[in-house]
Design an enzyme around this catalytic site. Structure first.
Site, PDB file in Angstrom:
ATOM      1  CE  LYS B  22      12.666  29.956  53.373  1.00 34.06           C
ATOM      2  NZ  LYS B  22      12.902  28.211  53.392  1.00 34.06           N
ATOM      3  NE  ARG B  91      10.585  25.313  55.260  1.00 32.61           N
ATOM      4  CZ  ARG B  91      11.383  24.246  54.880  1.00 32.61           C
ATOM      5  NH1 ARG B  91      12.307  24.499  54.697  1.00 32.61           N
ATOM      6  NH2 ARG B  91      10.399  22.469  54.466  1.00 32.61           N
ATOM      7  N   GLY B 100      22.238  28.331  54.456  1.00 30.48           N
ATOM      8  CA  GLY B 100      22.750  27.320  55.142  1.00 30.48           C
ATOM      9  C   GLY B 100      23.681  28.131  57.070  1.00 30.48           C
ATOM     10  CG  MET B 102      18.941  32.800  58.180  1.00 29.53           C
ATOM     11  SD  MET B 102      19.906  33.835  59.172  1.00 29.53           S
ATOM     12  CE  MET B 102      18.503  34.158  59.671  1.00 29.53           C
ATOM     13  NE  ARG B 335      16.944  30.595  45.929  1.00 30.85           N
ATOM     14  CZ  ARG B 335      17.466  30.178  46.837  1.00 30.85           C
ATOM     15  NH1 ARG B 335      17.361  30.664  48.008  1.00 30.85           N
ATOM     16  NH2 ARG B 335      18.532  29.114  46.827  1.00 30.85           N
ATOM     17  CG  HIS B 451      47.899  38.720  53.461  1.00 33.62           C
ATOM     18  ND1 HIS B 451      48.361  38.730  52.291  1.00 33.62           N
ATOM     19  CD2 HIS B 451      47.572  40.342  54.077  1.00 33.62           C
ATOM     20  CE1 HIS B 451      49.802  39.874  52.616  1.00 33.62           C
ATOM     21  NE2 HIS B 451      49.034  40.561  53.154  1.00 33.62           N
ATOM     22  CD  GLU B 772      45.617  64.491  42.468  1.00 31.50           C
ATOM     23  OE1 GLU B 772      45.676  63.156  42.688  1.00 31.50           O
ATOM     24  OE2 GLU B 772      46.110  65.208  42.059  1.00 31.50           O
ATOM     25  CB  SER B 791      39.501  64.990  36.536  1.00 25.52           C
ATOM     26  OG  SER B 791      39.236  64.158  36.529  1.00 25.52           O
ATOM     27  N   GLY B 793      40.808  62.630  41.276  1.00 21.50           N
ATOM     28  CA  GLY B 793      40.998  62.029  42.340  1.00 21.50           C
ATOM     29  C   GLY B 793      41.209  61.024  43.173  1.00 21.50           C
ATOM     30  CB  CYS B 859      40.506  60.622  36.198  1.00 21.89           C
ATOM     31  SG  CYS B 859      41.962  61.262  37.476  1.00 21.89           S
ATOM     32  CE1 TYR B 879      36.189  62.223  32.733  1.00 21.63           C
ATOM     33  CE2 TYR B 879      35.353  64.425  32.097  1.00 21.63           C
ATOM     34  CZ  TYR B 879      36.380  63.501  32.226  1.00 21.63           C
ATOM     35  OH  TYR B 879      37.750  64.090  32.017  1.00 21.63           O
TER      36      TYR B 879
END
Lengths: 915, 915
Positions: B22, B91, B100, B102, B335, B451, B772, B791, B793, B859, B879
């Protein structure tokens, strides 16, 4: 530019990497003026270059020319010179001794012409032709790859035809005939004639030695001994001297002290009119070394003088090979001699007392492995015994029990309280339950890396493998020895895991005198006191061990604590010299009678039910800690809060399922079992090792950890009131993120404050965490903000770093992995420095960086493993913690680690200085 | 020296870290000459200093004095001046918007005296006393900690007594009475009078804003939104302007474009004679913004001008708060405005077309998360629907199914082929099976970290939580809405996981037009082609998406492959723009009919039996690969050799045990089952995740991997003969040590050579490995010697690094961990950069160091997660590979990651340049 060939007078004993052990020691002896036949060494660099490229390095040929010329000049004759041939031996010699693994060719330089020259010079045509036929068979076997049997058979056939009993009965014509036969064998095998050019013989022999580094036999040996595969071997070219030129010649081996007891004196064997290989082959019976004194006092006295020189020079017991050629003594080899564990300690202290070395050096000469060996229970030396076989000692100890022949019987008999020895031809993963139940394991097949050997060592079970005199018949539940002894299921047998001996009937087992002495030393604080009670041979040993331990305790930087869960264990740990408890596991405290209460905690439907169940555990838990803190009064006790998965406190899913299904089938209803089954199913985990345990459990059932913290605090308060000095430290297991620890820490601090308030006793305990998963290690800097100490749980860290669980894979594939060379030792036995060690080192470094006063220890089983102890010292841990029995081993190795670091620091500053 | 206070004309929009969002934007607007009321900002540094020490920094007071004096000078009156008071608002304003969460206090400066001054100046005593009572209640609540209800009750009581319907019915005397009552409440609560000194009011309000950063409410919000806890908030002190000074005053909010569609125009609300809080409170109905134009054309035109200025200045859609005080327009806040996913894409492209930003900047404005949201199946916009409730969208998607009320029913109905929605009050770990079986989950309780929400997001299941209009009765298997609708088990319902809406009956689901467009774009290679087929609103969206994707593909450095195991998946992946298959799992190929054969492989007693069983698998395996290679012709396909534990191919131990026990109880003998049970027991593992799988399996049953390699090679050979271009890459799973890989590699190379020989086709495939487990990462430099590619894992790496298995813990304790703030997101969803990421980064760096041409990908499922994609780009992976449906998301985020790095490089060189 590389220098690939070193004359013996150029090198010295420190150059084992380059010249191999044999070459470096020959150079050393040459330089201190001992009678070594002239020669030179081709370096391991040359070997490695050859093995990598398949070609010998370009410069090598020229360098050999040069050094051979010098050798010929020194000897006054040339290689294979027709009228007076210089003969040489070509011998391998790697950095580490690999007895019998590598190749040797003697008598290089003999051919159809020079054999006549040798006849003339030696005055013995029989000797000359015998030497020639030896060359052809050794060269044929070693260099040309002919099967040894073909030469042996030819020799045997000749002896048979002649009715000769030994080689001594053969005459020159026989050897001439053999040379001819052997040449035929070579031609038949290779399609070419035996090489007549001496230099060709030499060059081919050198390459054959290089190649011998990579035979399967050599690879397997290295794997077993933990010798790196990329060292390569050096090759020694030495002018031949002959011990078989008549009765004024001979050959022998000797030690400067008794390698079994360490006693000073003259220990060795001598064989007149013979070459070294005859001694090794054991064809003829050797005489004691003193026989040389009777026959040739001059050489004998010279030898004694040399032995004394070598011992003073090497400051250690040496092992020597020598030859006498027509009254002239020649040193063919020396090295620091192998010795038994007891001799190692004895010799080290003897050398100290003789002023040859100091106590630091004495510590370098003994190992924790040797100490451990001396601490195992042993068969009482005085007990009668009936030896029926001998295999290989695969895992030390002395075990007595009833023979059983399969896993099921082992488990059943053991369940009845019987000690059993599991006897198998060889073991496989199916035998694991039986191996666990048994006191010892005995197999008739397999070597030191067989399944039985690897698994038994891993479990610390006494084990003898490869006792091939036994015929094991599992179906008949018995074995028969080649000597005809029959042992049936239930018959008592005994096995010695160090010597590999197998006995029938009982053999009394005694605690090692070394253990007695260590306990006495810890109790009295005096090494002398400990040895005073012991008599004879053993007193010397006990004196050596306790004096070295005394020095080790003064020398070491790292502390040594013990892992102990009960007052008895704690007492034991203290007696073995532990400076506290590094790991007090609390899980067993929740088993037995209390398991039912824990079950109630888990299956509770409401918070109230759960708290009521927890409440019942408080008083007994407090009693647990009272006992342990009292036993360790004044010393720290690291209490690990509950770690194992919930399901360990619940009945087995499969068993319970079967029970419920059977009840249903009978039309019975067992509501309680059915309801319990539901809970068990709910809490069943596919991978309990990776499930709800440790701090996770503490967070999900907060009351559980707090009950333990309260019990610790109440016990401490009570003891403080009684004037004692409890020093509990609270350890939170399985933390992976600092926030987990922060929450538990906050709760624990509150609980401790509450107990302090209630009891009016001031209480403050260090709170720390296990670092046992890689994530904790990677974020150790953050975790240190909430931890006053770290303790590495290297067992779990090994499991998570490798991604295998010990339970599941050790028996299944470790033996295979060791066979395939993937492991040289189980990473659960010796810390895997490259993987787990790297992670541990990162955590230790970043933990200390984040918090100066962080105390860091390790409480996995690696804490008592010699190699691992050195690693932990190198990364600046404050202490190791191990089982009580391993505490002395850890104390010794911690001191050796301190010396190691001093040595490498000195080396570094030395090399910096000269650079 | 710190500068803790900044005047609005000192700062700018880039200083959000220091001035908060702000404050920074107020400064920016001030500097571009917009009518912002004068004021200043107290920095986040001051807040952090206060929160750390509990005291405001020493210099702060003086700096406030100074800036307040300047403000007073500019306004020509002093704070709380009795005859003409300057009033200010205080503020909060943090870096990230926390709506809401603060605190704010208006009208600071009013007291018993200045209220009279305000009366005089405003000409309205009612206004002045209303303002005063507002100050007391806001200050009382926010600064003094009085319960808001106490003020509200007093107001309500007054209204009741007066028979007033709204605040507008109250007169000045009522407000005077309220001021008196409110003062009493303050005195009662704090024991002190309401502070009459304006500067005290100001100072206390500032500290209250600082403290508001650490309320539970704020902490929970930050945790949910992933906002760091250590940022602190800034405080803005702004001269009050009043929208409630009569009909020529008012207040409003507006957007420079439609935040839902992105269309240009004037979107906003206006409320005459009101203050901002009245709009937020929703007490009175607002008018469309155009109403301002009817009432006050001058202010309206000025506002439109400012909106245009702001959009050009910020080059983005802005959200604005303004007030008109007696015909004078004031800007109170602006903003960059929040927007829907569709609007984000539309606006980005609109701004490009308007020349305000370039395509790079447009990419920065959209996220993969937004694209994913647009790709989910949606309820057909034209379909009829019967909405019965609204909860929170917790996991996106559109799900239709029959309502079920417990896990057992969910599993049973699903097994019959029915689509079901699991409806619960809230879920717990017992519901996991049901959640897996269901199409969607609906709960009446719980928030976005409940949950149900956490687990559903983790599984990618559509989920609506907290639909509190529902009364769920699990016992009666039904729910009733507050509107009286009853839904019973089996009734059809539909839930929208984005909007949180719940419908009764069927609602047609359609594939997203965005997916259609992406497929068309990939097929034709043209963005235009893709949008041509779509009509209306959607055409604009589709055009925006496809144009941005076109630019993303040009921009990104990283490749994107897909995880696909079947020809259909492979085809799909290709259609979504994947440049190959990064992970083709082979385990499903061994299930179904072939499971029995695999069982034979495992339980084989001899090598011959085993090989015969393996032989049977060869032809079908070859067919599998033929299909996949053909579908991906010309693109690489990384085939992972068999990974899962052996036991997955065997019957369940518990089920089989029950079966055998029951047969025995019936007196039947089932030899086959009993023998199978023995094998199952033998292969049973306590922790299969850490057991015999991956390369371990390949080493222990060598034929298994070689069968697969042969099938790959034969399939490739056949396709090559047909003129196609298969590009298989062979990936060895679960390697932890280079020697494991070396052995498999050697065997594989031999097998490929053999197939090449047999078929006469030249064959050579890259062979690489999964990284992995942490050990592989720690020794990546060694492993690279035997691997052409790595790669990562990251699923398994997450499991081993943290030491928990996804199966076991995700449902059990993740929700708890998220609630406790240990996780802000599951580490299986977004890569844990500090732990797993650090390990991955070490491996990537050391792998490339060891081998220049090493190709490195990832991957795990993280390959399709936006935050994780940025991390993978930052450590230079080549990649990412993810599920086909996530491929467009990964393509977009990979491009954004490239831009990120360019930006930070530019920033670094920029700051270097000025340093």
């Amino acid at each position: 530019m590389s220098k690939y060939v070193w004359d013996f007078n150029e090198g010295n004993a420190s150059q084992k990497d380059l010249l191999g052990g044999k070459g470096a020691n020959l150079a050393e002896m040459t330089n201190i003026g001992l009678p070594v036949p002239p020669g030179f060494t081709i370096t391991t660099d040359a070997c490695r270059a050859y093995l990598e490229t398949g070609k010998q390095p370009a410069e090598l040929d020229g360098e050999i020319d040069e050094h051979l010329a010098a050798l010929e000049k020194a000897m006054g004759r040339t290689l294979g010179q027709a009228d007076d041939p210089l003969l040489v031996s070509v011998r391998s010699g790697a950095k580490f001794s690999m007895p019998g693994m590598m190749e040797t060719v003697l008598n290089i330089g003999l051919n159809d012409e020079s054999v006549e020259g040798l006849t003339a010079i030696s005055g013995s045509d029989r000797f000359a032709w015998d030497s020639y036929r030896r060359l052809i068979s050794m060269f044929g076997t070693t260099v040309l790859g002919v099967e040894r049997d073909r030469f042996d058979e030819a020799l045997e056939k000749l002896k048979e035809d002649k009715g000769a009993e030994s080689d001594l009965d053969l005459d020159v014509d026989d050897f001439k005939a053999l040379v001819s036969t052997y040449k035929g064998i070579v031609k038949d095998h290779t399609g070419s004639d035996f090489p007549q050019t001496p230099r060709d013989q030499l060059d081919q022999a050198v390459l054959a030695v290089f190649s011998s580094w990579n035979t399967d036999r050599a690879k397997i040996y290295r794997r077993q001994e933990g010798i790196p595969d990329d060292l390569g071997t050096a090759v020694n070219i030495v002018a031949m001297v002959f011990g078989n030129l008549g009765d004024d010649s001979g050959t022998g081996v000797c030690f400067t002290r008794d390698p079994a007891s360490g006693h000073q004196g003259v220990y060795g064997d001598y064989l007149p009119n013979a070459q070294g290989e005859d001694v090794v082959a054991g064809i003829r019976n050797t005489m004691p070394l003193s026989a040389l004194g009777d026959r040739d006092k001059k050489s004998y006295d010279e030898l004694l003088g040399i032995m004394s020189t070598l011992e003073r020079h090497y400051k250690d017991m040496c092992d020597i090979e020598f030859t006498v050629e027509r009254g002239k003594l020649w040193m063919l080899q020396t090295r620091v001699g192998k010795r038994t564990a007891a001799a190692a300690f004895r010799i080290a202290i003897q050398l100290v007392d003789e002023g040859l070395i100091d106590l630091d050096e004495a510590l370098r000469r003994v190992t924790g492995q040797q100490l451990a060996q001396l601490m195992f229970p042993q068969f009482d030396a005085k007990a009668e015994r009936d030896k029926i076989a001998k295999g290989m000692g695969a895992s030390p100890g002395a075990a007595v029990g009833k023979a059983v022949f399969d896993s099921t019987a082992a488990v059943e008999w053991a369940a009845r309280g019987e000690d059993v020895i599991l006897v198998r031809r060889e073991t496989n993963p199916d035998d694991l339950r039986g191996m666990i139940a048994a006191q010892g394991i005995l197999t008739s097949r397999g070597g030191k890396t067989s399944h039985a050997a690897v698994v038994a060592r891993g479990m610390g079970r006494t084990c003898v493998v490869g006792a091939d005199e036994l015929r094991v018949d599992a179906r008949e539940r018995m074995f028969r020895t080649s000597g005809g002894v029959e042992v049936k299921e239930g018959d008592l047998i005994a096995i010695d895991g160090s010597t590999g001996e197998v006995f029938v009937g009982d053999v009394a087992v005694t605690q090692s005198v070394v253990v007695d002495a260590l306990l006495a030393q810890a109790a009295t604080g005096s090494a002398d006191e400990a040895s005073r009670k012991v008599e004879g041979e053993d007193r010397e040993l006990v004196n050596a061990v306790t004096r070295l331990m005394e020095h080790a305790d003064k020398t070491r930087r790292m502390g040594v604590r013990a892992n102990a869960d009960t007052p008895d264990d704690a007492q034991r740990a203290r007696e073995f010299g532990a400076a506290g408890i590094g790991l007090c596991r609390t899980e067993h405290m929740f088993l037995g009678d209390r398991r039912k209460i824990v079950e109630q905690v888990i299956v509770a439907n409401t918070d109230d039910e759960r708290e009521a169940a927890l409440e019942k555990l408080l008083a007994p838990q407090r009693e647990d800690f009272l006992g342990i803190f009292e036993a360790m009064d004044g010393l720290p006790v690291v209490v690990r809060l509950l770690d194992p998965p919930l399901h360990e406190f619940l009945p087995d899913l499969t068993e319970l399922s079967v029970r419920v299904a059977l009840a249903e089938a009978r039309g019975e209803t067992d509501d309680e079992a059915a309801s319990l089954l539901k809970q068990v199913q709910r809490h069943h985990e596919t991978n309990p090792m990776l499930g709800m345990r440790g701090v996770r459990l503490g967070l999900v059932i907060p009351g559980l950890f707090l009950l333990q913290v309260r019990a610790i605090a109440e016990a401490a308060a009570e003891l403080l009131k009684r004037g004692l000095h409890p020093e509990p430290e609270i350890m939170v297991p399985l933390v992976a993120d600092v926030k987990e620890l922060a929450i538990i820490r906050r709760q624990a601090v509150e609980t401790i404050a509450a107990v302090a308030e209630e009891t009016g006793v001031e209480l403050e305990f260090p709170i720390g965490t296990m670092i046992e998963v890689p994530r904790a290690a990677m974020t150790a800097g953050d975790i240190a903000a909430e931890a006053e100490f770290f303790s590495f749980g290297t067992n779990d860290m090994t499991q998570t770093t490798w991604g295998f669980s010990r339970d599941d894979v050790e028996a299944e594939f470790f033996p295979r992995y060791i066979e395939d060379g993937i492991f040289s030792v189980s990473p659960f036995e010796t810390l895997d420095v490259d993987g787990v060690g790297r992670i541990v080192a990162i955590a230790a470094r970043e933990g200390k960086q984040a918090r100066d006063d962080l105390v860091i220890g390790i409480c996995g089983e690696h804490g008592g493993d010699p190699a691992s102890v050195h690693f932990f010292d190198s990364i600046d841990l404050d202490y190791v913690s191990c089982s009580p029995f391993r505490v002395p081993v850890a104390r010794l190795e911690a001191a050796r680690a301190t010396l190691d670091r001093q040595d490498s620091a000195a080396n570094r500053s030395g090399s910096d200085g000269t650079a």
